[in-house]
Structures are given as structure tokens and as C-alpha cells.
Design a protein around this motif. Structure first.
Motif, PDB file in Angstrom:
ATOM      1  N   LEU A  80       0.827  -1.209   0.000  1.00  0.00           N
ATOM      2  CA  LEU A  80       0.000   0.000   0.000  1.00  0.00           C
ATOM      3  C   LEU A  80       0.862   1.261   0.000  1.00  0.00           C
ATOM      4  CD1 LEU A  80      -2.891   0.937  -0.070  1.00  0.00           C
ATOM      5  CD2 LEU A  80      -2.936   0.815   2.424  1.00  0.00           C
ATOM      6  N   ARG A  81       1.935   1.240   0.763  1.00  0.00           N
ATOM      7  CA  ARG A  81       2.866   2.382   0.749  1.00  0.00           C
ATOM      8  C   ARG A  81       3.441   2.560  -0.654  1.00  0.00           C
ATOM      9  NH1 ARG A  81       4.355   0.687   5.948  1.00  0.00           N
ATOM     10  NH2 ARG A  81       6.074  -0.535   5.122  1.00  0.00           N
ATOM     11  N   SER A  82       3.748   1.440  -1.310  1.00  0.00           N
ATOM     12  CA  SER A  82       4.270   1.498  -2.681  1.00  0.00           C
ATOM     13  C   SER A  82       3.241   2.108  -3.631  1.00  0.00           C
ATOM     14  CB  SER A  82       4.630   0.096  -3.183  1.00  0.00           C
ATOM     15  OG  SER A  82       5.699  -0.428  -2.467  1.00  0.00           O
ATOM     16  N   VAL A  83       1.983   1.752  -3.457  1.00  0.00           N
ATOM     17  CA  VAL A  83       0.921   2.286  -4.313  1.00  0.00           C
ATOM     18  C   VAL A  83       0.845   3.805  -4.170  1.00  0.00           C
ATOM     19  CG1 VAL A  83      -1.581   2.377  -4.689  1.00  0.00           C
ATOM     20  CG2 VAL A  83      -0.452   0.179  -4.366  1.00  0.00           C
ATOM     21  N   VAL A  84       0.871   4.285  -2.955  1.00  0.00           N
ATOM     22  CA  VAL A  84       0.807   5.731  -2.724  1.00  0.00           C
ATOM     23  C   VAL A  84       1.995   6.412  -3.395  1.00  0.00           C
ATOM     24  CG1 VAL A  84       0.927   7.537  -0.957  1.00  0.00           C
ATOM     25  CG2 VAL A  84      -0.547   5.541  -0.600  1.00  0.00           C
ATOM     26  N   ALA A  85       3.192   5.848  -3.213  1.00  0.00           N
ATOM     27  CA  ALA A  85       4.395   6.431  -3.823  1.00  0.00           C
ATOM     28  C   ALA A  85       4.299   6.395  -5.346  1.00  0.00           C
ATOM     29  CB  ALA A  85       5.639   5.680  -3.346  1.00  0.00           C
ATOM     30  N   MET A  86       3.754   5.321  -5.886  1.00  0.00           N
ATOM     31  CA  MET A  86       3.623   5.200  -7.338  1.00  0.00           C
ATOM     32  C   MET A  86       2.661   6.257  -7.893  1.00  0.00           C
ATOM     33  SD  MET A  86       3.448   1.043  -7.579  1.00  0.00           S
ATOM     34  CE  MET A  86       3.357   0.899  -9.370  1.00  0.00           C
ATOM     35  N   ILE A  87       1.559   6.472  -7.196  1.00  0.00           N
ATOM     36  CA  ILE A  87       0.598   7.485  -7.645  1.00  0.00           C
ATOM     37  C   ILE A  87       1.236   8.864  -7.574  1.00  0.00           C
ATOM     38  CG2 ILE A  87      -1.596   8.623  -7.107  1.00  0.00           C
ATOM     39  CD1 ILE A  87      -2.615   5.830  -6.167  1.00  0.00           C
ATOM     40  N   GLU A  88       1.922   9.130  -6.464  1.00  0.00           N
ATOM     41  CA  GLU A  88       2.586  10.428  -6.314  1.00  0.00           C
ATOM     42  C   GLU A  88       3.652  10.641  -7.388  1.00  0.00           C
ATOM     43  OE1 GLU A  88       2.031  11.024  -1.494  1.00  0.00           O
ATOM     44  OE2 GLU A  88       3.897  10.132  -2.232  1.00  0.00           O
ATOM     45  N   ALA A  89       4.303   9.567  -7.823  1.00  0.00           N
ATOM     46  CA  ALA A  89       5.357   9.667  -8.836  1.00  0.00           C
ATOM     47  C   ALA A  89       4.807   9.656 -10.265  1.00  0.00           C
ATOM     48  CB  ALA A  89       6.348   8.512  -8.654  1.00  0.00           C
ATOM     49  N   ARG A 145       3.286   7.101 -11.853  1.00  0.00           N
ATOM     50  CA  ARG A 145       3.526   5.821 -12.529  1.00  0.00           C
ATOM     51  C   ARG A 145       2.306   5.393 -13.341  1.00  0.00           C
ATOM     52  NH1 ARG A 145       7.260   2.260 -10.027  1.00  0.00           N
ATOM     53  NH2 ARG A 145       6.706   0.890 -11.749  1.00  0.00           N
ATOM     54  N   PRO A 146       2.498   4.518 -14.316  1.00  0.00           N
ATOM     55  CA  PRO A 146       1.388   4.050 -15.153  1.00  0.00           C
ATOM     56  C   PRO A 146       0.308   3.329 -14.337  1.00  0.00           C
ATOM     57  CG  PRO A 146       3.492   3.452 -16.139  1.00  0.00           C
ATOM     58  CD  PRO A 146       3.786   3.978 -14.766  1.00  0.00           C
ATOM     59  N   CYS A 147      -0.938   3.497 -14.787  1.00  0.00           N
ATOM     60  CA  CYS A 147      -2.081   2.905 -14.097  1.00  0.00           C
ATOM     61  C   CYS A 147      -1.980   1.380 -13.999  1.00  0.00           C
ATOM     62  CB  CYS A 147      -3.389   3.303 -14.779  1.00  0.00           C
ATOM     63  SG  CYS A 147      -3.775   5.049 -14.569  1.00  0.00           S
ATOM     64  N   LEU A 148      -1.437   0.739 -15.023  1.00  0.00           N
ATOM     65  CA  LEU A 148      -1.307  -0.717 -14.991  1.00  0.00           C
ATOM     66  C   LEU A 148      -0.416  -1.157 -13.825  1.00  0.00           C
ATOM     67  CD1 LEU A 148      -1.826  -3.527 -16.135  1.00  0.00           C
ATOM     68  CD2 LEU A 148       0.086  -3.141 -17.719  1.00  0.00           C
ATOM     69  N   ASP A 149       0.699  -0.475 -13.647  1.00  0.00           N
ATOM     70  CA  ASP A 149       1.601  -0.798 -12.538  1.00  0.00           C
ATOM     71  C   ASP A 149       0.905  -0.602 -11.190  1.00  0.00           C
ATOM     72  OD1 ASP A 149       3.513  -1.245 -14.483  1.00  0.00           O
ATOM     73  OD2 ASP A 149       4.622   0.620 -14.087  1.00  0.00           O
ATOM     74  N   ILE A 150       0.161   0.486 -11.080  1.00  0.00           N
ATOM     75  CA  ILE A 150      -0.556   0.795  -9.837  1.00  0.00           C
ATOM     76  C   ILE A 150      -1.624  -0.265  -9.577  1.00  0.00           C
ATOM     77  CG2 ILE A 150      -2.083   2.465  -8.694  1.00  0.00           C
ATOM     78  CD1 ILE A 150      -0.517   4.649 -10.319  1.00  0.00           C
ATOM     79  N   ALA A 151      -2.363  -0.637 -10.612  1.00  0.00           N
ATOM     80  CA  ALA A 151      -3.410  -1.645 -10.466  1.00  0.00           C
ATOM     81  C   ALA A 151      -2.826  -2.982 -10.012  1.00  0.00           C
ATOM     82  CB  ALA A 151      -4.173  -1.814 -11.770  1.00  0.00           C
ATOM     83  N   GLN A 152      -1.660  -3.339 -10.538  1.00  0.00           N
ATOM     84  CA  GLN A 152      -1.014  -4.587 -10.131  1.00  0.00           C
ATOM     85  C   GLN A 152      -0.658  -4.557  -8.647  1.00  0.00           C
ATOM     86  OE1 GLN A 152       2.090  -4.565 -13.107  1.00  0.00           O
ATOM     87  NE2 GLN A 152       1.048  -6.135 -14.323  1.00  0.00           N
ATOM     88  N   GLN A 153      -0.158  -3.438  -8.195  1.00  0.00           N
ATOM     89  CA  GLN A 153       0.183  -3.303  -6.773  1.00  0.00           C
ATOM     90  C   GLN A 153      -1.077  -3.329  -5.905  1.00  0.00           C
ATOM     91  OE1 GLN A 153       3.356  -4.240  -6.373  1.00  0.00           O
ATOM     92  NE2 GLN A 153       3.633  -2.636  -4.875  1.00  0.00           N
ATOM     93  N   LEU A 154      -2.118  -2.660  -6.365  1.00  0.00           N
ATOM     94  CA  LEU A 154      -3.379  -2.675  -5.610  1.00  0.00           C
ATOM     95  C   LEU A 154      -3.930  -4.097  -5.517  1.00  0.00           C
ATOM     96  CD1 LEU A 154      -5.195   0.553  -6.819  1.00  0.00           C
ATOM     97  CD2 LEU A 154      -4.440   0.032  -4.490  1.00  0.00           C
ATOM     98  N   HIS A 155      -3.771  -4.853  -6.576  1.00  0.00           N
ATOM     99  CA  HIS A 155      -4.214  -6.248  -6.566  1.00  0.00           C
ATOM    100  C   HIS A 155      -3.442  -7.037  -5.504  1.00  0.00           C
ATOM    101  CE1 HIS A 155      -5.772 -10.027  -8.057  1.00  0.00           C
ATOM    102  NE2 HIS A 155      -4.538 -10.479  -8.131  1.00  0.00           N
ATOM    103  N   ALA A 156      -2.157  -6.787  -5.394  1.00  0.00           N
ATOM    104  CA  ALA A 156      -1.337  -7.461  -4.385  1.00  0.00           C
ATOM    105  C   ALA A 156      -1.805  -7.108  -2.971  1.00  0.00           C
ATOM    106  CB  ALA A 156       0.140  -7.103  -4.564  1.00  0.00           C
ATOM    107  N   VAL A 157      -2.152  -5.834  -2.754  1.00  0.00           N
ATOM    108  CA  VAL A 157      -2.668  -5.401  -1.448  1.00  0.00           C
ATOM    109  C   VAL A 157      -3.966  -6.138  -1.136  1.00  0.00           C
ATOM    110  CG1 VAL A 157      -3.655  -3.460  -0.154  1.00  0.00           C
ATOM    111  CG2 VAL A 157      -1.617  -3.107  -1.551  1.00  0.00           C
ATOM    112  N   GLU A 158      -4.861  -6.124  -2.100  1.00  0.00           N
ATOM    113  CA  GLU A 158      -6.165  -6.758  -1.923  1.00  0.00           C
ATOM    114  C   GLU A 158      -6.022  -8.256  -1.632  1.00  0.00           C
ATOM    115  OE1 GLU A 158     -10.310  -6.471  -4.326  1.00  0.00           O
ATOM    116  OE2 GLU A 158      -8.540  -7.005  -5.509  1.00  0.00           O
ATOM    117  N   LYS A 159      -5.156  -8.907  -2.359  1.00  0.00           N
ATOM    118  CA  LYS A 159      -4.948 -10.346  -2.192  1.00  0.00           C
ATOM    119  C   LYS A 159      -4.398 -10.666  -0.796  1.00  0.00           C
ATOM    120  CE  LYS A 159      -3.125 -14.091  -4.970  1.00  0.00           C
ATOM    121  NZ  LYS A 159      -2.300 -14.473  -6.089  1.00  0.00           N
ATOM    122  N   ALA A 160      -3.435  -9.885  -0.345  1.00  0.00           N
ATOM    123  CA  ALA A 160      -2.841 -10.116   0.973  1.00  0.00           C
ATOM    124  C   ALA A 160      -3.866  -9.916   2.086  1.00  0.00           C
ATOM    125  CB  ALA A 160      -1.639  -9.193   1.187  1.00  0.00           C
TER     126      ALA A 160
END
Length: 91
Positions: free
Chosen positions: A23-32, A34-49
Motif C-alpha cells: 500500500l505504501r508502494s501504491v501511494v508512492a507510485m501514484i505520487e510519482a 507511474r502508469p495505471c497498470l503498474d498501480i493496479a497490479q500493486q493494488l491487486h497485491a494489497v487486496e490479495k494479501a
């Protein structure tokens, strides 16, 4: 209040800490920017965990707390509890 711990709690904590890191990575990615696909993949990892942590907690509760409360039951009543525990895996 009595301390309430199960064998699976360390595993649950590990999963939630992993989700926290993602989740911290997602916030940093949005602030930076980063492409939506990369962000969505990270969000999926958060949701799965988080989902897996929730399932583990619920199953552990059913396997231990419910068993302690219900106690020994006749076979015909036991089947209802076993069915409930099995269907709860689909939450």
C-alpha cells in the motif's frame, strides 16, 4: 480483556505487513505519476494479501473458538457445524 491468540496470528501479521508495504508502494507510485497498470497490479497485491489474512483469521476462529463454544455434539448436529465451516471458506 483476556489475551486472544492463535497459532495463525503470526502468519496473519506477516500478510498484513506485506499488504502495508504494498500500500505504501501504491501511494508512492501514484505520487510519482507511474502508469495505471503498474498501480493496479500493486493494488491487486494489497487486496490479495488482505483477503488471505481475513480468510485465515475467520477459518482459525471457526476451527478453534466455535469448537470451544459448541463442544462435543452428536454426529447429526456435528454435520451442520462442519458444513458451516466448509461454506465459510468461500467468504
Amino acid at each position: 480483556m483476556n489475551e486472544h491468540r492463535h497459532e495463525t496470528h503470526p502468519e496473519i501479521i506477516k500478510r498484513l505487513k506485506r499488504a502495508e508495504g504494498h500500500l505504501r508502494s501504491v501511494v508512492a507510485m501514484i505520487e510519482a505519476g507511474r502508469p495505471c497498470l503498474d498501480i493496479a497490479q500493486q493494488l491487486h497485491a494489497v487486496e490479495k494479501a488482505i483477503t488471505q489474512a481475513k480468510r485465515t483469521l475467520i477459518q482459525d476462529h471457526l476451527d478453534h473458538c466455535l469448537e470451544d463454544t459448541v463442544g462435543a455434539l452428536p454426529r447429526d448436529q456435528r454435520q451442520t457445524i462442519e458444513t458451516f465451516k466448509a461454506i465459510a471458506k468461500y467468504l
